[in-house]
Design a protein around this motif. Structure first.
Motif, PDB file in Angstrom:
ATOM      1  N   MET A   1       4.397  10.170  18.612  1.00 10.61           N
ATOM      2  CA  MET A   1       5.184  10.491  20.332  1.00 10.61           C
ATOM      3  C   MET A   1       4.893  11.753  20.823  1.00 10.61           C
ATOM      4  O   MET A   1       4.697  11.683  21.703  1.00 10.61           O
ATOM      5  CB  MET A   1       6.815  10.546  19.793  1.00 10.61           C
ATOM      6  CG  MET A   1       7.400  10.080  20.654  1.00 10.61           C
ATOM      7  SD  MET A   1       9.735  10.485  20.624  1.00 10.61           S
ATOM      8  CE  MET A   1       9.051   8.377  20.168  1.00 10.61           C
ATOM      9  N   ALA A   2       4.514  12.435  19.956  1.00 10.59           N
ATOM     10  CA  ALA A   2       4.612  14.449  20.805  1.00 10.59           C
ATOM     11  C   ALA A   2       3.933  14.399  21.182  1.00 10.59           C
ATOM     12  O   ALA A   2       2.809  15.221  21.582  1.00 10.59           O
ATOM     13  CB  ALA A   2       4.609  15.391  19.748  1.00 10.59           C
ATOM     14  N   ASP A   3       2.192  14.076  20.449  1.00  8.50           N
ATOM     15  CA  ASP A   3       0.842  13.970  20.565  1.00  8.50           C
ATOM     16  C   ASP A   3       0.381  15.123  20.047  1.00  8.50           C
ATOM     17  O   ASP A   3      -0.260  16.182  20.686  1.00  8.50           O
ATOM     18  CB  ASP A   3      -0.041  13.391  21.973  1.00  8.50           C
ATOM     19  CG  ASP A   3      -1.266  13.407  21.571  1.00  8.50           C
ATOM     20  OD1 ASP A   3      -1.789  12.806  21.320  1.00  8.50           O
ATOM     21  OD2 ASP A   3      -2.000  13.788  23.473  1.00  8.50           O
ATOM     22  N   VAL A   4       0.842  15.632  18.734  1.00  6.98           N
ATOM     23  CA  VAL A   4       0.647  16.491  18.265  1.00  6.98           C
ATOM     24  C   VAL A   4       0.428  16.741  16.982  1.00  6.98           C
ATOM     25  O   VAL A   4       1.565  16.005  16.850  1.00  6.98           O
ATOM     26  CB  VAL A   4       1.442  18.457  18.434  1.00  6.98           C
ATOM     27  CG1 VAL A   4       1.700  18.523  19.560  1.00  6.98           C
ATOM     28  CG2 VAL A   4       2.940  17.697  17.597  1.00  6.98           C
ATOM     29  N   GLU A   5       0.066  17.256  15.587  1.00  2.00           N
ATOM     30  CA  GLU A   5      -0.166  17.181  14.339  1.00  2.00           C
ATOM     31  C   GLU A   5       0.972  17.809  13.957  1.00  2.00           C
ATOM     32  O   GLU A   5       0.926  19.306  14.029  1.00  2.00           O
ATOM     33  CB  GLU A   5      -1.591  17.738  14.061  1.00  2.00           C
ATOM     34  CG  GLU A   5      -1.658  17.763  12.282  1.00  2.00           C
ATOM     35  CD  GLU A   5      -2.762  17.444  11.751  1.00  2.00           C
ATOM     36  OE1 GLU A   5      -3.620  17.651  10.961  1.00  2.00           O
ATOM     37  OE2 GLU A   5      -4.529  17.221  12.746  1.00  2.00           O
ATOM     38  N   VAL A   6       1.573  17.769  13.062  1.00  2.94           N
ATOM     39  CA  VAL A   6       2.802  18.607  12.531  1.00  2.94           C
ATOM     40  C   VAL A   6       2.522  18.891  11.334  1.00  2.94           C
ATOM     41  O   VAL A   6       1.867  18.277  10.408  1.00  2.94           O
ATOM     42  CB  VAL A   6       4.034  17.794  12.907  1.00  2.94           C
ATOM     43  CG1 VAL A   6       5.011  18.881  11.645  1.00  2.94           C
ATOM     44  CG2 VAL A   6       3.783  17.229  13.809  1.00  2.94           C
TER      45      VAL A   6
END
Length: 75
Positions: free
Chosen positions: A70-75
């Motif tokens: 959803m955020a288009d980032v890697e956590v």
């Protein structure tokens, strides 16, 4: 690039993950860019304690993966 923050809630019924970016650090403004939750099997926790680490790990992994998409980032 603005700093990314992640919040994780390991609850008795759900694992929740929220991903945000800090918009204004002085005012404490965070823009939520991703969120997700995963249901936990009732046998994962008991009286507020994690009793099945593998089920908790799987639920957390699922919630993190969905929030990352959803955020288009890697956590």
């Amino acid at each position: 690039m603005k700093p990314t923050v992640v919040a994780i809630d390991l609850g008795s019924c759900f694992v929740r993950v929220v991903v945000g970016i800090i918009e204004d650090e002085e005012r404490g403004r965070i823009n939520v860019i991703g969120r997700s939750y995963s249901n936990l099997h009732q046998s994962s926790t008991q009286a507020g304690n994690i009793v099945n680490l593998e089920k908790m790990r799987m639920a957390l992994k699922k919630a993190v993966e969905e929030a990352e998409l959803m955020a288009d980032v890697e956590v």
